[in-house]
Enzyme design. Structure first.
Site, PDB file in Angstrom:
ATOM      1  N   GLU A 193      15.044  35.863   2.920  1.00 20.19           N
ATOM      2  CA  GLU A 193      15.802  35.600   1.689  1.00 20.19           C
ATOM      3  C   GLU A 193      16.140  36.915   0.994  1.00 20.19           C
ATOM      4  O   GLU A 193      15.796  37.140  -0.185  1.00 20.19           O
ATOM      5  CB  GLU A 193      15.033  34.625   0.771  1.00 20.19           C
ATOM      6  CG  GLU A 193      14.862  33.267   1.427  1.00 20.19           C
ATOM      7  CD  GLU A 193      14.440  32.117   0.497  1.00 20.19           C
ATOM      8  OE1 GLU A 193      14.069  32.377  -0.654  1.00 20.19           O
ATOM      9  OE2 GLU A 193      14.505  30.957   0.950  1.00 20.19           O
ATOM     10  N   TYR A 259      16.365  23.172   1.643  1.00 22.62           N
ATOM     11  CA  TYR A 259      15.294  22.291   1.179  1.00 22.62           C
ATOM     12  C   TYR A 259      15.869  21.010   0.587  1.00 22.62           C
ATOM     13  O   TYR A 259      16.945  21.030  -0.034  1.00 22.62           O
ATOM     14  CB  TYR A 259      14.439  22.993   0.112  1.00 22.62           C
ATOM     15  CG  TYR A 259      13.472  24.010   0.701  1.00 22.62           C
ATOM     16  CD1 TYR A 259      12.259  23.603   1.231  1.00 22.62           C
ATOM     17  CD2 TYR A 259      13.782  25.372   0.733  1.00 22.62           C
ATOM     18  CE1 TYR A 259      11.363  24.519   1.783  1.00 22.62           C
ATOM     19  CE2 TYR A 259      12.898  26.300   1.285  1.00 22.62           C
ATOM     20  CZ  TYR A 259      11.682  25.853   1.805  1.00 22.62           C
ATOM     21  OH  TYR A 259      10.798  26.756   2.356  1.00 22.62           O
ATOM     22  N   GLU A 315      13.483  27.637   7.486  1.00 21.63           N
ATOM     23  CA  GLU A 315      12.752  26.935   6.422  1.00 21.63           C
ATOM     24  C   GLU A 315      13.504  25.656   6.082  1.00 21.63           C
ATOM     25  O   GLU A 315      14.707  25.706   5.779  1.00 21.63           O
ATOM     26  CB  GLU A 315      12.625  27.796   5.152  1.00 21.63           C
ATOM     27  CG  GLU A 315      11.626  28.924   5.289  1.00 21.63           C
ATOM     28  CD  GLU A 315      11.416  29.723   4.016  1.00 21.63           C
ATOM     29  OE1 GLU A 315      11.542  29.144   2.914  1.00 21.63           O
ATOM     30  OE2 GLU A 315      11.117  30.926   4.132  1.00 21.63           O
TER      31      GLU A 315
HETATM   32  O1  AHR Z   1       8.462  28.068   1.525  1.00 21.59           O
HETATM   33  C1  AHR Z   1       8.305  28.534   0.222  1.00 21.59           C
HETATM   34  C2  AHR Z   1       9.322  29.615  -0.135  1.00 21.59           C
HETATM   35  O2  AHR Z   1      10.610  29.088  -0.116  1.00 21.59           O
HETATM   36  C3  AHR Z   1       9.415  30.782   0.802  1.00 21.59           C
HETATM   37  O3  AHR Z   1       8.443  31.744   0.545  1.00 21.59           O
HETATM   38  C4  AHR Z   1      10.779  31.327   0.515  1.00 21.59           C
HETATM   39  O4  AHR Z   1      11.347  31.966   1.617  1.00 21.59           O
HETATM   40  C5  AHR Z   1      11.563  30.106   0.076  1.00 21.59           C
HETATM   41  O5  AHR Z   1      12.235  30.326  -1.103  1.00 21.59           O
END
Ligand code: AHR
Length: 517
Positions: A193, A259, A315
């Protein structure tokens, strides 16, 4: 109302199907790409109790352990067939200095984990502990290098420490610390990131840094690094475009983070208390990744038409409020049947894009976000998401078989202010053929209140027997330390085969994986 997923001819057929009848047509005659096992990858960060307490308790712990790794967690992970494990972050990676995590434990300096609650990190889990863990569970290591606060020299020397077999200073230091042979290392993430916690950079600047780091992270003694550029989040298509325009020849892959989260400020809502609207919103948001993948892949196809650069979703998963009573910043969240549906639905989508998408790492493996496993002292529970990953393991390295899905859909978001309205199919599915030629079909009944009978048209495949496993429970059901088996798998028998057609009766909120013989 019906929707069409794949072939337009099928739309006509769908119009003849009455509401309430769900059909899946299997196109074994049009096999797709192999589903890389790395789609089932995991992520372990120095965050909360993911490492300390979750994976690692140390050799002197009263909790049963094998050389410091929790025995219960180790066994559960072995059963899961974890193909790849990303470490040490996340945001933590860009503040991590690997030399603090090698050598005698009593000499290792401490640091403050600024990203995650200001916890003091004692560095007792470092390079040796990570690579030895990967060897124990049979996972490939995926290292995230520090670009944000580190130096090119630091990362270059870490690579030498891990992979050199020669008479080199770093290889000799490794030997001095007890490891003679180099470890296997393929995946090297150059930062994490970098647009945010990894340095707040502009893509133009990061692209040059990536080229510079890539130059000095060398291939030693038969190892071949697969360098991953720190990619975009969600809808940041400009980041992907700029990196490819400026550095595509130096990278093997570019990452992406997505996410299922309500937003980045304010409440992320409860992991366990939600109503019907919130449930359908969640599944809609998780499904939106398909559009995000399509758009990033379109940019990659335009700028890298020979398909040389892979996409790695390193992620993904749900992100809820922390469990009440747990430490702020430790991201410990419960996991319900809703999370299981997010997992199955997401994996169904990932399978469709493996021409470009070569890895996905759910966040995170133990005790953080949408984890596989939760621990508390000497107790451990397997989450509903763990069970999905186990049921879906049959798809690892199997050949993707396209499906045409026609099903009822629901409109979501209408009653929820500020959130997108989406149309959501109430059946999700995927299929693959393994190396022995066995067909596996996974089906999810997304409906919160309706049993559904799914008709599977095998389209010429001769089948006489289908056996399966089911995961089903009320949508907010969870496994707790006092009640660890509320959501668990069971044999599934509600399948009838007749002349090339299977009928599968699925309870509400259920996920099934079938083996067709
Ligand atoms: O998974 C938690 C966090 O989410 C990670 O450290 C980061 O890369 C993302 O923002």
């Amino acid at each position: 109302m019906k929707i069409k997923n794949l072939f337009s001819a099928a739309l006509l057929a769908a119009m003849a199907i009455p509401a309430g009848a769900q059909t899946v047509t299997v196109h074994a005659d049009k096999p797709g790409d192999v589903i890389p096992k790395e789609i089932y990858g995991q992520f372990a960060e120095h965050l909360g109790t993911c490492i300390y307490g979750g994976l690692w308790v140390g050799e002197n712990s009263s909790i049963p352990n094998q050389n410091g790794y929790r025995t219960d967690v180790l066994n559960a992970l072995k059963e899961l067939k974890v193909p790849v494990l990303r470490w040490p972050g996340g945001c933590f990676a860009d503040e991590y200095h690997w030399r603090d995590g090698i050598g005698p434990k009593e000499n290792r300096p401490k640091m403050v984990n600024n990203n995650w609650g200001g916890t003091v990190e004692d560095n007792s889990f470092g390079t040796h502990e990570f690579f030895n863990l990967c060897e124990l569970i049979g996972a490939q290591p995926y290292l995230s290098g520090n670009v944000g606060s580190g130096t090119v020299e630091e990362l270059a020397k870490w690579v030498e420490y891990i992979t050199s077999d020669g008479d080199s200073p770093m290889a000799n230091l490794r030997r001095q610390n007890g490891r003679e042979k180099s470890w296997n290392l393929k995946y090297l993430g150059v930062g994490n990131e970098s647009w945010g916690c990894g340095g707040n950079m502009r893509p133009e600047y990061y692209a040059d840094l990536f080229r510079r780091y890539g130059t000095y992270c060398r291939d030693y003694d038969g190892h071949k690094l697969y360098k991953v550029a720190s990619g975009a989040s969600d809808y940041e298509y400009y980041w992907t475009r700029t990196l490819l325009e400026r550095a595509k020849d130096q990278m093997a892959g570019i990452s992406l983070h997505y996410y299922t989260v309500w937003g980045w400020s304010g409440s992320k809502h409860s992991a366990t208390k939600f109503d019907k609207d919130e449930y359908y919103w969640t599944i809609g948001k998780c499904r939106e990744i398909e559009d995000v993948l399509i758009k990033h892949i379109a940019i990659m196809d335009e700028l890298d038409p020979k398909n040389k650069v892979d996409l790695l979703l390193d992620e993904w998963g749900t992100w809820w409020d922390e469990e009440p009573g747990t430490i702020k910043g430790h991201l410990f969240q419960q996991n319900t049947m809703r999370d299981a549906v997010v997992a199955s639905t997401s994996l169904d989508i990932f399978h469709k894009y493996t021409r470009r998408l070569k890895m996905a790492n759910i966040a995170q493996i133990v005790n953080v976000l949408q984890s596989m496993i939760l621990t508390k002292d000497d107790k451990m529970v397997l989450t509903p998401t763990y069970h999905v990953f186990k049921m879906y393991a049959v798809h690892q390295d199997a050949t993707y078989i396209p499906l045409d899905i026609q099903c009822d859909e629901i409109e979501t978001g209408k009653t929820m202010r500020h959130f997108a309205e989406r149309k959501l199919p109430l059946v999700s599915a995927t299929a693959s053929k393994d190396k022995q030629g066995t067909l596996h079909i996974s089906l999810t009944n997304v409906s919160i209140d309706k049993e559904q009978e799914v008709t599977i048209n095998l389209n010429g495949i001769k089948a006489t027997k289908a056996s399966g496993t089911i995961l089903t429970a009320s949508v907010d059901a969870k496994n707790t330390f006092d009640n660890p088996n509320v959501v668990t798998t069971a044999p599934f028998k509600e399948v009838k085969i007749n002349k090339g057609t299977m009928k599968v009766k699925m309870p509400k909120n259920s996920i099934v994986t079938l083996t067709i013989q």
